[in-house]
Design a protein around this motif. Structure first.
Motif: not given
Ligand code: PLP
Ligand SMILES: N[C@@H](CCSC[C@H](N)C(=O)O)C(=O)O
Length: 434
Positions: A194-200, A224-229
Motif C-alpha cells: 500500500i502506498v500513501d497517496i496523500p503523503a506522497i 473503491l478508491q478515488n485517487p483524485l480526491d
C-alpha cells in the motif's frame, strides 16, 4: 513536460454537454470538432452504486441502451465552419463521449478520456514527458508499466527512479526540480503493498508544484478508491479489468480535474489515434453498470479465500486481512480491499504444482473478471521484468496471485484446498507434533 501555452478558448471553460470545442491545439493548429469535456457537477450526484447504472442520454428515440455510433465520419453542414459536434471518430465519437462523461461522474473527475488499453493510457500520460525529465515510481509495479518506463529511459532520455514507495521518505529523498511525474500503484501488483497517496502527493507538490502525481487505480476501480480526491493529478486504469469485468475487451481510462492537462492528453489521443472504438466503448459502458454487484461479490469471495489460506499457514497478502502490515493505511484511502491477493509457498515447484492442480481457477494473466484466475506473476504478468531486477526488488519467485471471481465461494475453496492442502506448509503445531 510540455509547457506549450493552451489556447485562450479552452481555458477554464464550463463546457456544456453536447457542445463541440472548436479551438486551436497546443501547437496552434485548428482542432477538428471534439466533444466538450464532461460536466458531472451539473446534475444531481447520486450514490456511486446508483451512478454506475444511471445514464442520461440525448438519443432521438430515447434508447435505453446508448447506441453504438459505428461510423468513422460525420457529415458536416458547411464546408467552411463544419458545424457538427463530430467530424471523425479518431477525434470524437458519440458513444465514446457518453462513456467518457459517465466515467468522469463515477471517478469524481472533471474529465475522463478512454483509449484502447491500460498501457495506451499510460503511453498517453507519459507523452507529457520530455528528454531530461525525471520520473519517480515504485519498486513493485505491473510488468508492462515497468517495461514502458524502461523503454522511455532507454529511448526517450527520461530518468526513472524506482524507489520503495511504501515509504514516503524514499520519494522525498529523490524528488527535485526535474521531477515531472510520480507514478504510483496502490495496492501494488503483485505484492499488494500500500502506498500513501496523500503523503506522497503533498511531498511531491511541495518540492515541485508542476510535477504530476499519476495513480494507477486498476486494482481497486473507482468503486473503491478515488485517487483524485487523495491528491493525485491524474488517475488511470486498465478498463480491461474491473470496469469491464468480463475479459471481452481491452480499454484504458484517464481521469483528470485540470482542464489544461485534459486538453494536452486529448491532443495526444487525437494525434496518435488511440481513442477507444465505438463498439468497445459500448461494451465498457455495459460492463460498468454491474461493477458494484460484481465487486461486492468478488471482495466477499476474496476475503473467504484469504482467510482460508491464512488459516492453513500461508503468508497471504490481502488488505482485507488485519495481518496486512498496512491495513490501516489502506482503509484510510479505500472503501474496500478489492479481489486480488497473493501468497507464497516457499518453493517455486510447489507453487507450480498448486497452480496447475486447480481446475476451477483458470491459469491466466489479468484480473477483475467474473471468473477466478490463478497465476505465477514472475512467470506470467511480470515476466518482462528480468530475473536479476526481480531479485533486486525482492519479488518472491514462488508468489502465486489469485484474482477472485463471483463463483460460489465454497466451490472456490474446495478447488483450492484440493490444490493446496497436500502441499501446504505445516503449521507451527504440526511441526512441533512431528
Ligand atoms: C496495474 C495494471 N495497470 C495497467 C495494466 C495495463 O492494462 P492493459 O492490459 O489494459 O493494457 C495492467 C495489466 O495489464 C495492470 O495490471
Ligand atoms: N503478455 C502480456 C502479459 C499481460 S499481464 C496482464 C495484467 N496486467 C496482469 O497483471 O495480469 C504482456 O507482456 O504485457
Amino acid at each position: 513536460m510540455s509547457d506549450a501555452p493552451l489556447p485562450e478558448s479552452s481555458k477554464g471553460k464550463a463546457n456544456g454537454v453536447g457542445k463541440a470545442l472548436r479551438t486551436k491545439d497546443i501547437d496552434g493548429h485548428d482542432l477538428p470538432p471534439s466533444p466538450a469535456p464532461s460536466t458531472p457537477q451539473n446534475g444531481r450526484k447520486y450514490a456511486l452504486m446508483t451512478e454506475l447504472v444511471y445514464t442520461e442520454g440525448t438519443d432521438q428515440y430515447n434508447a435505453s441502451s446508448v447506441p453504438i455510433y459505428q461510423s468513422a465520419t460525420f457529415k458536416q453542414t458547411s464546408a467552411t465552419g463544419g458545424g457538427g459536434e463530430y467530424d471523425y471518430t479518431r477525434s470524437g465519437n458519440p458513444t465514446r463521449t457518453h462513456l467518457e462523461r459517465h466515467l468522469a461522474k463515477i471517478m469524481n473527475a472533471n474529465r475522463a478520456l478512454v483509449v484502447s488499453s491500460g498501457m495506451g493510457a499510460l503511453d498517453v500520460i507519459t507523452r507529457l514527458l520530455r528528454p531530461g525529465d525525471e520520473v519517480i515510481t515504485g519498486d513493485d509495479l505491473y510488468g508492462g508499466t515497468n517495461r514502458l518506463l524502461k523503454y522511455l529511459a532507454g529511448h526517450g532520455g527520461i530518468v526513472v527512479h524506482h524507489v520503495d514507495t511504501t515509504d514516503p521518505d524514499s520519494v522525498r529523498t529523490v524528488v527535485n526540480n526535474k521531477t515531472t511525474m510520480v507514478l504510483l500503484e496502490t495496492p501494488t501488483n503483485p505484492l499488494i503493498k500500500i502506498v500513501d497517496i496523500p503523503a506522497i502527493a503533498s511531498i511531491v507538490h511541495a518540492a515541485n508544484p508542476s510535477a504530476i502525481v499519476a495513480v494507477d487505480n486498476t486494482m481497486l476501480s473507482p468503486l473503491l478508491q478515488n485517487p483524485l480526491d487523495l491528491g493525485a493529478d491524474v488517475v488511470y486504469e486498465s478498463g480491461t479489468k474491473y470496469l469491464s469485468g468480463h475479459h471481452d475487451l481491452m480499454a484504458g481510462v484517464i481521469a483528470i480535474n485540470d482542464p489544461t492537462l485534459g486538453e494536452k492528453l486529448f491532443f495526444t489521443i487525437n494525434a496518435s489515434g488511440c481513442g477507444l472504438s465505438p463498439f468497445d466503448s459500448w461494451l465498457l459502458l455495459r460492463g460498468i453498470k454491474t461493477l458494484g454487484v460484481r465487486m461486492e461479490k468478488q471482495q466477499a469471495n476474496a476475503m473467504r479465500i484469504a482467510t482460508f489460506l491464512e488459516s492453513h499457514g500461508f503468508k497471504v497478502r490481502y488488505p482485507g486481512l488485519k495481518s496486512h502490515p498496512q491495513y490501516d493505511l489502506h482503509w484510510s484511502m479505500a472503501r474496500g480491499a478489492g479481489a486480488v491477493l497473493s501468497f507464497e509457498t516457499g518453493d517455486v515447484n510447489v507453487s507450480e504444482r498448486i497452480v496447475e492442480s486447480a481446475r476451477l481457477w483458470a491459469i491466466s494473466v489479468s484480473f477483475g473478471c467474473v471468473n477466478s484466475l490463478i497465476s505465477m506473476p514472475c512467470r506470467m504478468s511480470h515476466a518482462s521484468i528480468d530475473a536479476k531486477t526481480r531479485a533486486e526488488r525482492n519479488m518472491p519467485e514462488d508468489i502465486i496471485r489469485l484474482c477472485v471471481g463471483i463463483e460460489d465461494p465454497e466451490d472456490l475453496v474446495d478447488d483450492l484446498s484440493r490444490a493446496v492442502c497436500p502441499l501446504r506448509p505445516r503449521t507451527r503445531h504440526e511441526r512441533v507434533d512431528s
